[in-house]
Design an enzyme around this catalytic site. Structure first.
Site, PDB file in Angstrom:
ATOM      1  N   CYS A  86       0.864  -1.172   0.000  1.00 64.24           N
ATOM      2  CA  CYS A  86       0.000   0.000   0.000  1.00 64.24           C
ATOM      3  C   CYS A  86       0.905   1.228   0.000  1.00 64.24           C
ATOM      4  CB  CYS A  86      -0.877  -0.050   1.257  1.00 64.24           C
ATOM      5  SG  CYS A  86      -1.889   1.415   1.491  1.00 64.24           S
ATOM      6  N   CYS A 109      -2.191  14.910   3.679  1.00 64.76           N
ATOM      7  CA  CYS A 109      -3.326  15.039   2.768  1.00 64.76           C
ATOM      8  C   CYS A 109      -4.105  16.276   3.185  1.00 64.76           C
ATOM      9  CB  CYS A 109      -4.228  13.804   2.823  1.00 64.76           C
ATOM     10  SG  CYS A 109      -5.637  13.900   1.691  1.00 64.76           S
ATOM     11  N   CYS A 161     -10.608  14.541   5.800  1.00 64.49           N
ATOM     12  CA  CYS A 161     -11.723  13.649   6.130  1.00 64.49           C
ATOM     13  C   CYS A 161     -11.708  13.425   7.642  1.00 64.49           C
ATOM     14  CB  CYS A 161     -11.581  12.319   5.395  1.00 64.49           C
ATOM     15  SG  CYS A 161     -11.595  12.509   3.620  1.00 64.49           S
TER      16      CYS A 161
END
Ligand code: SAH
Ligand code: SF4
Length: 341
Positions: A103, A110, A114
């Protein structure tokens, strides 16, 4: 000094031409870098000594620096890599019987904030270059001694806000002279950057697409994933349908199940309505807590119950086992540092 690893195959081809070498040298150099994983020009033994010296005067080969690694009981392993400018990123190795997945991160941090995600808490620092993304796969392969079979772009960052570098990374990971991993074994996950979903549908390689859905109505999705205020569910679903039609491929929707928040009967109804008729798979992920997080994780039985309710309407529902939870290596838990837990 040129970093040879920073050149895509076509760029390396041009470089080889400018120094007046035969064209087949491009394949040789690219293979040394991306398959054998060397970081020293001197080790390219199929180049004459004089050629190696010539290359050494002009160039070098970067490598991600391993700063820490930690293995969970379930054998998932988290790697902390330091970049040339000293920022840190994380990659996770997930071994299953035959499938060995890495991954990868696509950004340092980021910016999409969120509410469920630890990476979102750190804010955005910078985009990764394509070779910093592909190098995560290479280094994990070298460090574990396992041939990597699958790559998921689900680490730190939003791949579709670093679109061009991600595409170049996919090409390098896929290239016969690069890591040589089939495009169908590469999955990119996005929070839903609509225009890039259209572009990805038009991109010739057969890489797979996953969408982080997490809520089936705009009100809740706005709250959990602020990007939804820019691209509503309606626009997102329209773009996904374009992808499915154009590629003739199933799309995966990731749905992080949060106890008491998006796991209610009305959510089952909304999800069913939203996704009916779309060729897709729904991957339910248990909410993974991280330091100071405020949501609750469902039990396995609660996940099963939610899946059972969806099942008659939307048959392809899977429950993702979270790997590496106790070392903060699971979905949404990456924040560029090794935990002491
Ligand atoms: N930025 C991209 C790629 C990262 S993927 C994207 O969001 O799709 C990270 C995945 O982990 C996403 O599907 C996200 O919804 C999920 N996730 C985020 N926080 C999580 C948490 N605390 N528990 C479980 N999954 C989480
Ligand atoms: Fe960024 Fe994805 Fe985390 Fe949202 S879930 S903050 S888009 S990494």
């Amino acid at each position: 000094m040129i970093n040879l690893k920073s050149l895509t195959f076509p760029e390396l081809t041009a470089f080889v031409k400018t120094i007046g070498w035969e064209q087949y040298r491009t394949q040789q150099i690219f293979t040394w870098i991306w398959q054998k994983g060397i970081a020293d020009v001197n080790l390219m033994t199929n180049l004459a000594k004089l050629k190696r010296e010539q290359l050494q005067q002009k160039s070098y080969i970067s490598a991600l620096k391993l700063s820490d690694r930690k293995q969970a009981q379930d054998r998932a392993e988290k790697f902390l890599f330091t970049l040339e400018d000293n920022h840190n990123i994380e990659s996770v190795f997930i071994p299953e019987s035959t499938r060995k997945t890495v991954c990868v991160s696509t950004q340092v941090g980021c910016g999409l904030d969120c509410k469920i995600c630890y990476t979102g808490k750190m804010g955005f620092t910078r985009n990764l270059k394509f070779y910093e993304i592909a190098d995560q796969v290479l280094q994990v392969q070298l460090l574990t001694g396992e041939r990597i079979s699958n790559v998921v772009f689900m680490g730190m960052g939003e791949p579709f806000l670093n679109y061009n570098e991600c595409l170049k990374a996919i090409e390098t990971i896929n290239s016969d002279y690069g890591l040589n991993i089939g495009a169908r074994k590469i999955t990119v996950s996005t929070s839903g950057i609509v225009e890039q979903i259209y572009n990805f549908a038009d991109f010739p390689l057969q890489a797979k697409l996953a969408i982080s859905l997490n809520a089936a109505n705009d009100e809740l999705r706005n709250e959990l994933m602020p990007i939804n205020k820019k691209y509503s569910l309606k626009e997102l679903i329209k773009a996904v349908k374009y992808y499915v039609d154009k590629k003739n491929k199933r799309v995966t929707f990731e749905y992080v199940l949060i106890k008491g928040l998006n796991d209610q009967p009305k959510d089952v109804k909304a999800l069913t309505k939203l996704l009916r008729g779309i060729s897709c798979k729904i991957n339910l992920i248990p909410y993974n807590p991280y330091p100071k997080s405020k949501f609750l994780s469902p039990s396995f039985e609660e996940m099963q119950e939610f899946a059972d309710k969806l099942y008659p309407e939307l048959p392809a529902v899977t429950i993702r086992k979270s790997r590496g939870k106790e070392i903060l290596a699971a979905c949404g838990q990456l924040a560029g540092k090794i935990s002491n837990i």
